[in-house]
Design a protein around this motif. Structure first.
Motif, PDB file in Angstrom:
ATOM      1  N   GLN A  45       2.691  11.260   6.574  1.00 27.16           N
ATOM      2  CA  GLN A  45       1.565  10.529   6.029  1.00 27.16           C
ATOM      3  C   GLN A  45       0.947   9.700   7.149  1.00 27.16           C
ATOM      4  OE1 GLN A  45       2.399   7.666   2.885  1.00 27.16           O
ATOM      5  NE2 GLN A  45       0.375   7.987   2.009  1.00 27.16           N
ATOM      6  N   SER A  48      -3.034   5.832   5.398  1.00 25.05           N
ATOM      7  CA  SER A  48      -2.797   5.866   3.965  1.00 25.05           C
ATOM      8  C   SER A  48      -3.429   7.102   3.341  1.00 25.05           C
ATOM      9  CB  SER A  48      -3.321   4.596   3.316  1.00 25.05           C
ATOM     10  OG  SER A  48      -4.669   4.404   3.673  1.00 25.05           O
ATOM     11  N   GLN A  49      -3.548   8.151   4.153  1.00 25.36           N
ATOM     12  CA  GLN A  49      -4.008   9.421   3.601  1.00 25.36           C
ATOM     13  C   GLN A  49      -2.908  10.012   2.727  1.00 25.36           C
ATOM     14  OE1 GLN A  49      -5.177  12.121   6.707  1.00 25.36           O
ATOM     15  NE2 GLN A  49      -6.230  10.531   7.860  1.00 25.36           N
ATOM     16  N   GLY A  50      -3.218  11.032   1.961  1.00 26.10           N
ATOM     17  CA  GLY A  50      -2.199  11.732   1.205  1.00 26.10           C
ATOM     18  C   GLY A  50      -1.219  12.419   2.139  1.00 26.10           C
ATOM     19  N   PRO A  51       0.074  12.440   1.797  1.00 25.71           N
ATOM     20  CA  PRO A  51       1.048  13.135   2.647  1.00 25.71           C
ATOM     21  C   PRO A  51       0.673  14.589   2.871  1.00 25.71           C
ATOM     22  CG  PRO A  51       2.180  11.756   1.056  1.00 25.71           C
ATOM     23  CD  PRO A  51       0.721  11.733   0.686  1.00 25.71           C
TER      24      PRO A  51
END
Lengths: 112, 115
Positions: free
Chosen positions: B38, B41-44
């Motif tokens: 990740q 704070s983007q999507g994993p």
């Protein structure tokens, strides 16, 4: 390329309002998930679904609710938003056979 | 689901290999090891997965010990863009290849790649 979409990307809303965060995927995945994540903190699973009409609560208690009426949609609803709901909400989906999970870009919710 | 243990943080010099360990000593025979990362704070993002054989793709290599109780994710030539939180998780699959159980993430390892 992941085909999972969340809207809105950012939302600022007043206390007491009802909100729905949208999550859609076009991959035909049966499993979908909602996570809550505060800045610099862990991803917490709050809801998941194994398919249409299936919803389960995750590891972190949440006042939100979800529905799964159609395979591709998994909306999350807060009936009455509060400042404590301020967070990032991430949606994910995964398929049937040994596939990885795909994540949306997230919705940053701020309740004022 | 089997629990995993990872170091809280690691540093790596740009251009060098980054070796991220994961302990999963209670893993069951039907559980696969998955790695995600990740960035901010983007999507994993999925990286790689394996059952018992070592795996390699365009992003990384996964080395699983013979007893399957631990694994190592290797980024062969780390770049500044590899700075991220790396998650090691295990997921059970039934005989038909369908995953079941929750998809949960721990705290992961914060990898910082320095110039």
């Amino acid at each position: 390329e992941a085909d999972i979409y969340q809207t809105p990307r950012y939302l600022v809303i007043g206390t007491g309002k009802k909100i729905t965060l949208e999550c859609s995927q076009t991959m035909g995945h049966d499993k979908m998930y909602w996570y809550q994540q505060d800045p610099g903190m862990e991803l917490h699973l709050i809801h998941y679904s194994y398919g249409v009409n299936s919803t389960e609560k995750g590891d972190l208690s949440s006042e939100s609710t979800v529905s799964r009426i159609r395979t591709e949609h998994f909306p999350l609803t807060l009936e009455s938003a509060r400042p404590s709901h301020t967070s990032q909400y991430l949606c994910a989906s995964s398929g049937r056979v040994r596939t990885e999970a795909f994540f949306g870009q997230g919705t940053r919710l701020t309740v004022v | 689901d089997a629990k995993t243990t990872q170091p809280t943080s690691m540093d790596c010099a740009e251009g060098r290999a980054a070796n991220l360990p994961c302990n999963h000593s209670t893993i069951s025979g039907n559980e696969y090891v998955y790695w995600y990362r990740q960035i901010h704070s983007q999507g994993p993002q999925y990286i790689i997965h394996g059952l018992k054989n070592n795996e390699t793709n365009e992003m990384a290599s996964l080395i699983i010990t013979e007893d399957r109780k631990s694994s190592t994710l290797i980024l062969p030539h780390a770049t500044l863009r590899d700075t991220a939180v790396y998650y090691c998780i295990v997921r059970p699959f039934n005989a038909g290849g369908t995953s079941y159980g929750k998809l949960t993430f721990g705290q992961g390892t914060i990898l910082t790649v320095h110039p």
